[in-house]
Structures are given as structure tokens and as C-alpha cells.
Enzyme design. Structure first.
Site, mmCIF file in Angstrom:
data_model
loop_
_atom_site.group_PDB
_atom_site.id
_atom_site.type_symbol
_atom_site.label_atom_id
_atom_site.label_comp_id
_atom_site.label_asym_id
_atom_site.label_seq_id
_atom_site.Cartn_x
_atom_site.Cartn_y
_atom_site.Cartn_z
ATOM 1 N N THR A 238 3.617 -45.591 -24.146
ATOM 2 C CA THR A 238 2.466 -45.288 -24.954
ATOM 3 C C THR A 238 1.768 -44.049 -24.478
ATOM 4 O OG1 THR A 238 0.414 -45.966 -25.821
ATOM 5 C CG2 THR A 238 0.820 -46.584 -23.598
ATOM 6 N N SER A 453 -13.262 -33.534 -37.211
ATOM 7 C CA SER A 453 -14.372 -32.656 -37.607
ATOM 8 C C SER A 453 -15.367 -32.466 -36.486
ATOM 9 C CB SER A 453 -15.034 -33.231 -38.836
ATOM 10 O OG SER A 453 -15.390 -34.578 -38.609
#
Lengths: 453, 453
Positions: A238, A453
Site C-alpha cells: 500500500t 484545489s
């Protein structure tokens, strides 16, 4: 009554708008002020209570971290690990067909010189994954690993790199290279926690684990760090995991152990079913322990070492789930009585990835019907009328139906726990498998609806 | 600044608690007062602007709906459709290994007598799925279909039933049977909208679609209704869909057409990747149109009929996505340039089911990197450096990287649309496939974190 209802709804709407505005303000101010090495998200409620563990120093491994401004401002985002000459390297990587340049580069290098008398190094940046960046991706990998090799006096074939963060943006590798003098000057055997912090992205806490075993004539130590929080459904390992040991062991034997243990550890966790393009696990053995080399691979020390290595890998894997984006519950899904291990894994993962199961857990709702549906869709062999389901020790369903003395109250009480066990017995065969997951909450959406963002 | 931040957070927490309390109150009152045929959730912003469409009456089909109190209070929850003698039946059903008793019963009956001179009927309840209810499940199916058969004077082998709602609760079939006199008395050719409303669960609007074609010597009409909102990742058909036509066509030919069209329609939609235990599509052809029977299966009328049938199925499938739990965006994921259709489907579904892609869409974020990651994890063949990605007509990435003149502004502007097209060209072969999905929002979690309670 109808009027009252309408009024309540209007009130609710107004309050919601206020909450939205406040939330935005909080986020904005958190973003600007994010202190070094700290993510703007509140620390996961499942984080270890005692903070980052005290990890042993591993002879032959030094760490440094620096703020290079790859993407984040005001926090460390590059880590360097220098490994002693003669270090054996092993690893496991994502099988994604769109994997990043650095992953392909690691795989090629481990295939080529997993052992060498030369030193070795690992360099990792957060903030930018250097994935899906066309030919420029490999050029950036070559630039960074070449510069590290030159700075540390070792061949580039022994320098492994990872990048984690946004996909598809060109990696500003010059910023990393410019910081190499600072990094090499800061190398320190005690720097592993700094390294763990430098590789974080949406992680809310740094992840470390360790083990020690008695070798012949001395102690063998293992210490590992990991990062990972979202885009977690490893198809091998992972996210980014680095495990260090002073054991003297051949690269081939080390690789065998890593490959053997990865399925039960990193391949058995999921946060959101999304597999990353950058997953990488690197295990480095410096051979600098006082203990004798591990040569008898069926011997007692080899077995103890592999068990300890598995323990460190499992611990780190669980920490990744506990830092799953928005997680408030840590859940083991255990499937027993399966026809074979592949079916057990398939069914356990179908349950662990089901949005309906995960939202029910978030709502503390003992909705075992959704578990039945997930078993049904998994593609694994199951006979509806042989299935039994337990929450912890509480038997809730058997022989294709809920038990006669089913108590919603008892089941609901269990669901309030922070750590849960969902145990499905298929009643077909003897194969079993556990996987680990977390719940799906509003925060997951908060985090991911505006990550870039 | 830090203090201001803390104050804001405290305010936010207080407001959140208020919202929670109000939300509970609203829910409670909504549950008690839920008006007939209306779900407590606000209507999806993607619902058809003109409400339920005007569907043509289908000669030989009558509908009735009644409030039997299966689970919901104060709304219709059982629908009955009576079909004229000689009706041909076809269908497609979930392949879930834990499918409900009524699904197994429908499959057996369609295999046995898809055509018969006797009449036929469809009886459906919402509120309880009669799934994972052990042997009692089939007993309930037998009780309901047997009672309907007796009431309407037809063999039970021609009565199909469906149940949708909570899994694992015993079906109170006596409540349904007690209402049969009311139902049979109310049968009416114009009752299709009532039927569409009676089968809703978390749906926020009833779903209907229709088509007409010119047959030889008369018009052939098709009208269909569907329900579905969550647990949508059909492995054959989605949730419950009933399509009626007055065409005269053999059951065998009808079944062929249904099987041929189901992959591109109901098998090409997903809301949350969770496959239901109850998915059922039944298509009934009464043969009562003035038009001549469709016997030449390669003829013009047969082709026009299959195209119209596909259109109705597609329309209903899209409406299910548009009523996806919490949906605010309707998204087509189109994969072209694949090696084969199976790969195209696999890759399109991996994108359509990715929580990270779906939250990015919710956040109106043109995060094409997550699309790359989803392609990578799909298991379908892809070459990272040949992939191109378009949002609508806007080319954002090609040759393994974003385009040189990539405009974040233009991409972000596109993401504000309510209907989106994500177009991935793999550059490998000629196979193509479209699937449809929606975004993943807070409301999905609101709805599913306490659906049962």
C-alpha cells in the site's frame, strides 16, 4: 404538524448553509497555517494513543528530511535514507497498468542489483506523484536518482525513488535536487520519525512500527514507516512503505519472505477500493547486526525473523487503515469456511469495499442484510442457506436467516465499538482470510471533493 | 488568527449538533407523515423536469396499487398487474449468489411457462425484500402468488412476484393477501403511474418510459416502469423493472431480444457498485395490438420493435442513475479503443465505481489523474502512454500526459455541468462501451448511514 415540519426544514436549511460557510472558513485558515509536518485534517480518532512509537536505530541506516516546496508550503516533503554498503534490497509494487515512472524504475533496479557491495539509498517526495507524466516522468526519476547517487558516491542503480501526491503534474525535480546538500548534511541514524512525517500527504499521523528478535550472537532489529490514507486498495503493497533491518540476509531470501507476507498484510487492507499508481514497499537489510547471518532459511532464527517482519508489515498496514480518509471505525472482515483462499479473499474484500456496508458501519447500524448482498455480488462461491454471520462473538444470522433470538439491541450496542469484527462463515470448506477496512463517512467526501484545489 | 480559528471551529461544532438534532426531528416527522407514494427525501435534481411521463395504455394490461402497511405507513406499497390470457413473458435477473426467494421463483416460472393460454400477473411489494429469510422466504412467495392466482383465476405458475426493501426481515405476507380484494377491484388500464409509485423505496421520483412503432396493420406500444436508487450495480437488470407491450411475439423471441439488450442498458449502470439480491426485469407481451404478429425476426418490424424496446430499457436505466442516492450529476463514461468489449466494460465500470472519481465529480474537480488510477486498477488491458482522456469535447490528456495547452479553467467550467461525458480512448483496438453513473455526495451517506432505523 405539516407546518411545523416545513418550519423545521427551513431552519435546517439555514443552519446547513451556515455550517457550509463556517466549514469553508475553517478549511481556508487551516490551509494557510498548516504547521510543518502536520496535515490540515484533524488527527484520526483511530490514531495510536501514544503518538509515534519509539523505533530502534538500525545500524547502517541514516535519515534526513527537508522542506523542498514540491507542492506544500511550510512542511517537510522530501526524505532521504542512506543505506550501508552491502545492503540487500527487496520489494513489492503496485500491479496497476498505469503505474508511475518511479515504480517501474524501482522494479527494474531491484531485478538488476538487489544486492551489491555498493551502498544504497531511498529518496521520496510527497506532494506530487510523478505519475502519468509521459516521458518526462522517467527523466525526472533519472535526474533525482542520478543526483542522489553523485552526492552519496554510489551507482544510480542502487538509488530507489518514490513520489506520492497529485497525479499528472510535472515533478519539479530541480527543487528536490537543490536541497540535496542540506539532506546529505542532515543524515542521522535517529531521523526515522522526520522521514515518516516527510512522506505524508492526506495522512493525519505518521506511521511507524518495530520489532526485535534474538539472532545468533546478537539482536536483530526491524523498523518500518509507511504513509497512506486514501486511494488504498493495494494490489501488492500500500502506498509507500519502507522497512529497515540490520539482519544479514541474502536479497533472494529477503524477497521470498516479503512476497510471502504481502498478501496477508498490505494486500489485505482497503480504505476505498481505489488502487494507487504509486504503491511501493521496499525492505532493506543492512547486515550490520552483531548477530550471525541468516543462512539456514528453515532454521529457528529465519522463522522468527519472518514472523517479526510480518508483524511490522501488519502493524503498518493496520495503521494505514486507521488513518483511512474519514475513518472512525477499524473493522476486521473475517471469512471462514470458504472453498479456497481466493474465494475467501474475494468475499472478504467485497464486504470490506461495499459502500452500503461501510456507511452502515458509520451509522452504527447492525445492517447484516447488506453483508449478505455483498457476499452475493462478490463472485465467490457461497450457498445462501449455509451462511452464518457474527458481529464480534454475537451470532446474528445462520442457515440463511437471522437467528431466532436475534437482538437488535445487542447488535446495535456492539456496533458502537471503535474496533469491530465482522465474521462470515460460509459453511463450505476450510479456507479462511481476514481483511481490514474502515467506515465511509462524510469526512471522506469532504477530503476528496476538493483535494486538488 | 489561531484563536479565531478555534472560535470558528467551536461555532461549527455547535451548529453541527443543532443540525443533527433538527435533522432527526425532520426525519421523525417525515416518517410518520410521509404522504402516499412520496419518499421523505427531496426529489433528485436530475429528475425529469416534467414529472412522470404520459404513458400509453397497453391493451391487455391492468394495474392496481394499495397501501398494505408492509413496512411504510401512509403510502402505497403493493402493486398488482393483470396480464391478458396468452401473454408472453421474458425476463432477466440478478446473478447474486444470495438472491431472494422471489427471484429464484420468477426464474423457475419463466423457464417453465413463459407462454401459456392462461392469463398472468405480477405482484410487487416495497418495504421488505424477503431476501435472506431462509425457508420462510419461499413460503411467503408461495402464499402471495398462490393467493393472487386464486383471486384472478389463473395458475400460480403464471404469477411472478418481486419484493424490494429491507433484507433479512420476515415478509408479512398476510398483510398483502388481506388487500387482494381491494387490489383486484381497483384493476385499471390507466393505473401504471400508481404502480410505479407503489414500488418505490428510497427513490425520489417514479420512473416511466414508453415507445410506439408502426407494426403491420396497427400500432405497437411499449410502456415500462422501474424503481431503483441505491444498491445499484446490476448484474443483469437493475432493481425492479416491468415493461409491457401489446406486441404479438413469441416468448422465445422476446427473451432473445431482452437478453441481447440488457448488457448495454441495465448492466451498464452503477450508482454505488453494490449489487442487489432482488434485481428483476420482466417484459410482458400481451399480443393484443391490432398489428400483425411479429414472426419474421429479421424483418423490419422486428428490428424496429427491438430498437424501441432497447430505447425504453435505456431510458429507465438512465432514470435509475438520475435517482441515484444523493446524485447531483449524471455521468456517461465512454471507453473506446479497447482490445475487446469485455475490457472496455471493465475499464468503464472501474472508472464509474471509483469513489475517488465520484467524489471529484461531486466537487466539480477536473481530477483526471484519478481516472488514470482507475484505469490502472481495472484489470483491463491499457498502455499508459497511449491513453487519451476527454471531458466532453475537451481533450485533457493524451500520450500518457496532459495536453500542452491544458486549461484548468476550461476543464473546471465543464465540470459544472449537470450532465457529463468522460471519454477515455485506450488507443489499442476498436471495441467501445458506455456506462452511466452518478457522483458520490454527502447525501448518499445521509441516506445510507441510517436507512433501517
Amino acid at each position: 404538524m405539516a407546518k411545523k415540519d416545513a418550519e423545521l426544514k427551513a431552519d435546517l436549511k439555514k443552519l446547513k448553509e451556515k455550517v457550509q460557510k463556517l466549514r469553508k472558513k475553517v478549511r481556508k485558515s487551516a490551509k494557510v497555517e498548516a504547521p510543518a509536518g502536520k496535515a490540515p485534517n484533524p488527527v484520526s480518532p483511530l490514531a495510536p494513543k501514544d503518538g509515534f512509537p519509539a523505533l530502534p536505530r538500525i545500524a547502517g541506516v541514516e535519515f534526513a528530511a527537508v522542506a523542498a516546496g514540491v507542492r506544500y508550503a511550510g512542511r517537510t516533503d522530501v526524505m532521504l535514507a542512506r543505506l550501508a554498503p552491502g545492503t540487500a534490497l527487496a520489494g513489492a509494487f503496485t500491479r496497476s497498468s498505469t503505474r508511475a515512472a518511479c515504480v517501474l524504475d524501482c522494479q527494474a533496479k531491484l531485478k538488476g542489483t538487489p544486492y551489491s557491495d555498493a551502498g544504497a539509498a531511498i529518496v521520496v517526495n510527497s506532494g506530487n506523484a510523478n505519475a502519468f507524466t509521459g516521458k518526462a516522468g522517467q527523466a525526472s526519476v533519472d535526474a533525482v536518482t542520478g543526483a542522489v547517487a553523485a552526492a552519496l558516491g554510489m551507482p544510480a542503480s542502487r538509488v530507489l525513488s518514490s513520489s506520492t501526491g497529485v497525479i499528472g503534474e510535472p515533478l519539479p525535480h530541480d527543487r528536490i535536487i537543490a536541497k540535496l546538500p542540506d539532506l546529505t548534511a542532515a543524515l542521522d541514524e535517529g531521523g526515522i520519525e522526520m522521514a515518516a512525517r516527510a512522506i505524508m500527504t492526506t495522512d493525519t499521523f505518521p506511521k511507524g512500527a518495530a520489532a526485535e528478535i534474538a539472532g545468533e550472537g546478537g539482536t536483530i532489529r526491524i523498523a518500518g514507516i509507511a504513509k497512506g490514507s486514501g486511494m488504498i486498495a493495494p494490489d501488492m503493497a500500500t502506498m509507500l512503505v519502507y522497512v529497515f533491518t540490520d539482519a544479514a540476509i541474502s536479497a533472494k531470501a529477503l524477497q521470498k519472505m516479503v512476497s510471502r507476507q504481502v498478501d496477508d498484510t498490505f494486500n489485505a487492507i482497503t480504505v476505498d477500493s481505489d488502487t494507487s499508481t504509486s504503491d511501493a514497499l521496499v525492505v532493506a537489510a543492512t547486515g550490520m547486526s552483531d548477530a550471525a547471518p541468516i543462512t539456514d532459511l528453515r532454521g529457528k532464527v529465519a522463522r522468527a525473523f519472518e514472523t517479526a517482519l510480518r508483524g511490522v508489515m501488519m502493524d503498518l498496514a493496520h495503521q494505514v487503515v486507521k488513518d483511512g480518509e474519514g475513518a472512525t471505525k477499524f473493522v476486521e472482515v473475517r471469512v471462514t469456511g470458504a472453498t479456497d483462499a481466493a474465494d475467501a479473499h474475494k468475499i472478504a474484500m467485497a464486504i470490506a469495499n461495499s459502500p452500503l456496508v461501510k456507511t452502515a458501519i458509520a451509522g452504527q447500524d447492525a445492517n447484516w442484510g447488506r453483508i449478505v448482498a455483498a457476499i452475493g455480488k462478490s463472485g465467490g462461491r457461497a450457498d445462501r442457506d449455509l451462511i452464518s454471520i457474527r458481529f464480534g462473538d454475537l451470532l446474528v444470522a445462520e442457515k440463511g436467516w437471522r437467528v431466532p433470538d436475534y437482538s437488535e439491541e445487542a447488535a446495535s450496542a456492539y456496533m458502537k465499538s471503535q474496533e469491530l469484527l465482522i465474521h462470515v462463515d460460509l459453511g463450505l470448506g476450510k479456507a479462511a482470510k481476514s481483511v481490514w477496512t474502515c467506515d465511509l463517512t462524510h469526512r471522506y467526501i469532504d477530503i476528496n471533493a476538493d483535494y486538488r484545489s
